[in-house]
Design a protein around this motif. Structure first.
Motif: not given
Length: 166
Positions: A111-121
């Motif tokens: 759960i990092g910067k790249m993944e957190l661009f996704s609001q659905a995630f």
């Protein structure tokens, strides 16, 4: 959750070994991990690999320094949000809609910067953490720079144990 004290300490390797041990014990487990992609000895990006064996790009080095409005970037990497969401969201929905009688382990690396661009995630992770039938084994980054809201939320939850690895 596993959080590194230093970069490159092997948190994904640790997650993979724990996952293999749990799988061989017959414990129901699903999830994903991120893996470096290297070409000619240099890192060119990251892939998402699901525990069911699917793989797709999370990010790649951008040769172009200009940013289009549609691009999500972390440093030199351009994030492939569509690929990430297509691989990860169905798996998280499946974990979240299992019966409470069936305790499951869900691996979320990371759960990092790249993944957190996704609001659905972000929504799916919150749902997974509040689901009574799921134990999450995940990784979060070292706190540095501007705090990441979801990471700090996870770090401060009473039902979360953070292990710092070095």
């Amino acid at each position: 959750f596993v959080s590194p004290l230093f970069l490159g300490v092997g948190k994904t390797t640790l997650i993979q070994k724990v996952t293999q041990a749990l799988k061989s014990s017959g414990i129901p487990i699903d999830g994903f991990y991120t893996e470096e992609v290297r070409e000619g000895g240099r890192r060119t990006g990251f892939d998402v690999v699901t525990l069911s064996g699917k793989r797709g790009p999370l990010s790649r080095v951008s040769s172009d320094s200009s940013t289009s409005r549609r691009e999500y970037r972390v440093g030199q990497y351009v994030v492939d949000l569509l690929s990430f969401e297509q691989l990860v969201l169905p798996m998280l929905r499946n974990v979240n809609h299992g019966s409470d009688a069936e305790k499951k382990i869900c691996v979320i690396d990371e759960i990092g910067k790249m993944e957190l661009f996704s609001q659905a995630f972000i929504q799916a992770v919150r749902q997974t953490l509040t689901g009574s039938g799921t134990v999450v084994l995940g990784t979060i980054p070292i706190p540095k720079g501007k705090p990441l809201d979801l990471v700090e939320e996870i770090r401060s939850r009473k039902d979360v144990k953070v292990f710092n690895v070095s």
